[in-house]
Design an enzyme around this catalytic site. Structure first.
Site, PDB file in Angstrom:
ATOM      1  N   GLY A  11     -14.780   6.168  -1.053  1.00 30.99           N
ATOM      2  CA  GLY A  11     -13.818   6.551  -2.097  1.00 30.99           C
ATOM      3  C   GLY A  11     -14.336   6.118  -3.453  1.00 30.99           C
ATOM      4  N   ALA A  13     -15.542   7.500  -6.046  1.00 31.03           N
ATOM      5  CA  ALA A  13     -15.195   8.163  -7.314  1.00 31.03           C
ATOM      6  C   ALA A  13     -13.697   8.041  -7.607  1.00 31.03           C
ATOM      7  CB  ALA A  13     -15.608   9.636  -7.263  1.00 31.03           C
ATOM      8  N   GLY A  14     -12.987   7.249  -6.810  1.00 32.29           N
ATOM      9  CA  GLY A  14     -11.534   7.148  -6.962  1.00 32.29           C
ATOM     10  C   GLY A  14     -11.107   6.056  -7.931  1.00 32.29           C
ATOM     11  N   ASN A 105      -4.708   9.864   6.959  1.00 31.58           N
ATOM     12  CA  ASN A 105      -5.875   9.002   6.747  1.00 31.58           C
ATOM     13  C   ASN A 105      -6.532   8.473   8.011  1.00 31.58           C
ATOM     14  OD1 ASN A 105      -5.709   9.295   3.981  1.00 31.58           O
ATOM     15  ND2 ASN A 105      -4.455   7.472   3.681  1.00 31.58           N
ATOM     16  N   ASN A 131      -4.818   2.923   2.782  1.00 30.37           N
ATOM     17  CA  ASN A 131      -3.568   2.729   3.527  1.00 30.37           C
ATOM     18  C   ASN A 131      -3.352   3.750   4.640  1.00 30.37           C
ATOM     19  OD1 ASN A 131      -2.298   0.429   2.444  1.00 30.37           O
ATOM     20  ND2 ASN A 131      -1.920   1.551   0.541  1.00 30.37           N
ATOM     21  N   ASP A 159      -1.131  -8.585  -2.040  1.00 29.99           N
ATOM     22  CA  ASP A 159       0.215  -9.141  -1.861  1.00 29.99           C
ATOM     23  C   ASP A 159       0.199 -10.650  -2.131  1.00 29.99           C
ATOM     24  OD1 ASP A 159       1.172  -6.553  -0.656  1.00 29.99           O
ATOM     25  OD2 ASP A 159      -0.367  -7.100   0.777  1.00 29.99           O
ATOM     26  N   ARG A 162      -0.091 -11.189  -5.760  1.00 29.44           N
ATOM     27  CA  ARG A 162       1.202 -10.865  -6.398  1.00 29.44           C
ATOM     28  C   ARG A 162       2.172 -12.037  -6.239  1.00 29.44           C
ATOM     29  NH1 ARG A 162       1.330  -4.717  -3.911  1.00 29.44           N
ATOM     30  NH2 ARG A 162       0.381  -3.715  -5.717  1.00 29.44           N
ATOM     31  N   HIS A 187       0.569  -4.929   5.624  1.00 27.78           N
ATOM     32  CA  HIS A 187       0.595  -4.585   4.190  1.00 27.78           C
ATOM     33  C   HIS A 187       1.584  -3.427   4.033  1.00 27.78           C
ATOM     34  CE1 HIS A 187      -0.491  -3.700   0.110  1.00 27.78           C
ATOM     35  NE2 HIS A 187      -0.905  -2.492   0.421  1.00 27.78           N
TER      36      HIS A 187
END
Ligand code: NAD
Ligand code: LMR
Length: 333
Positions: A11, A13-14, A105, A131, A159, A162, A187
């Site tokens: 991923g 280029a995300g 996914n 995810n 998490d 956070r 998660h």
């Protein structure tokens, strides 16, 4: 000069990778004396965008960046990889839960598990960010029968960070004074942010923030932070997710601080009564490139009930992707 290590990122280029790659190339995962080769995977339609990212990496003239490989073939991107960040996957939009992404996914992670099995370094350390991260990590691990399942982990460090950030904001103390926070479980919104073993500047964390606020505001704020960011930005968290991925891999590779621990979603070995094999977030200490679950914590009934609910959700997710889980090999039992 050390030999370069190979770091695969999917991923690439995300959104998350747009922060992550530049931090890796700057030496934030393995230190300022460790050269790296980035091996970047994208889907074919995103290869032009990926070439643009590679141009920017070159334009930073990072002293540690010794090569960049671009590919839409996982057996090229994962070849001899020492570390793999599996970021590439569809993010959720407003109103979705992360497990709604399971169908979209899951197939990605069975293909990538097989490719890692076939071509990666036998010591590869894998972090799944895409995810639903825990169950995607389970799919990848089970499709890599020649690697040890403990090499596959999923990200709950965001998490964890956070929770630390929120406790710091509430108490006015700096984040390094907040130790031994734990995220248990998935998660997802069932995750269990646990402050009962933590302290803030030497005081028990639950007392420092107030037990009512902890139970009625703190837990839900951390559980729902991903959705709050999607609602506010119109896109899922990016820079903070990249920072958490760096923190996860750095601590796994280089070790955690004395007196503290971090949260990592790892294959359960049955500790704390959690079903064996599911990818569940535990408090861990890391040293010499290995992690170990912190044992012997007393779990009160309030936390135990929530831990069970998150375990149950992961069992349901596992059962929903049963067709992508080949029979367990001895290493996986
Ligand atoms: P994004 O849509 O900006 O980028 C995803 C990239 O993955 C795209 O460039 C896409 O082309 C690529 N991709 C899709 N399928 C691929 C495949 N099979 N192989 C290689 N690349 C592929 O999304 P993003 O914001 O970077 O988020 C990526 C994932 O990370 C999402 O699933 C998101 O929900 C998840 N996420 C997890 C956490 C966490 O804490 N675990 C935090 C934030 C985001
Ligand atoms: C997050 O926690 O920010 C990510 O998992 C994105 C999401 O879907 O919440």
């Amino acid at each position: 000069m050390k030999q370069p290590v190979r770091i695969a990122v999917t991923g690439a280029a995300g959104g998350i990778s747009y922060s992550l790659l530049f931090k890796i190339a700057a030496g934030e995962v393995l230190g300022s004396d460790q050269p790296v080769i980035l091996q970047l995977l994208e889907i074919t339609p995103a290869m032009d965008a990926l070439r643009g990212v590679a141009m920017e990496l070159q334009d930073c003239a990072y002293p540690l960046l010794q090569g960049v490989v671009l590919s839409d073939d996982p057996t090229v991107a994962f070849k001899d990889a020492d570390y793999a960040f599996l970021v590439g996957a569809r993010p959720r939009g407003p109103g979705m839960e992360r497990k709604d992404l399971l169908e979209a996914n899951a197939a990605i992670f069975s293909v990538q598990g097989k490719a890692l099995n076939d071509v990666a370094s036998r010591q590869v350390k894998v972090l799944v960010v895409g995810n639903p991260a825990n169950t995607n990590a389970l799919i990848a691990a089970r499709n890599a029968p020649d690697l040890d399942p403990t090499q596959f982990t999923a990200m709950t460090r965001l998490d964890h960070n956070r929770a630390v950030g929120l406790a710091a904001n509430k108490t006015g103390f700096a984040t390094p004074t907040i130790n031994r926070v734990t995220i248990w479980g998935n998660h997802s919104v069932t995750q269990v942010p646990d402050l009962y073993h933590a302290d803030v500047a030497g005081e028990e964390a639950v007392d420092a923030v107030g037990e009512d606020w902890y139970k009625n505001t703190f837990i839900e704020t951390v559980q729902k932070r991903g959705a709050a960011i999607i609602d506010a930005r119109g896109a899922s968290s990016s820079a903070s997710a990249a920072q958490a991925a760096i923190d996860h891999m750095r601590d796994w590779a280089l070790g955690t601080y004395e007196g503290d621990w971090v949260s990592m979603a790892i294959p359960s070995d049955g500790s704390y009564g959690v079903a064996k094999g599911i990818i569940y977030s535990f408090p861990v200490r890391c040293a010499f490139g290995r992690y170990e679950i912190v044992q012997g914590l007393e779990i009160n009934d309030f936390i135990a009930g929530k831990m069970k609910a998150s375990e149950q959700e992961l069992i349901e997710e596992r059962d929903a992707v049963a067709s992508l889980l080949p029979a367990e090999t001895e290493a996986h039992l």
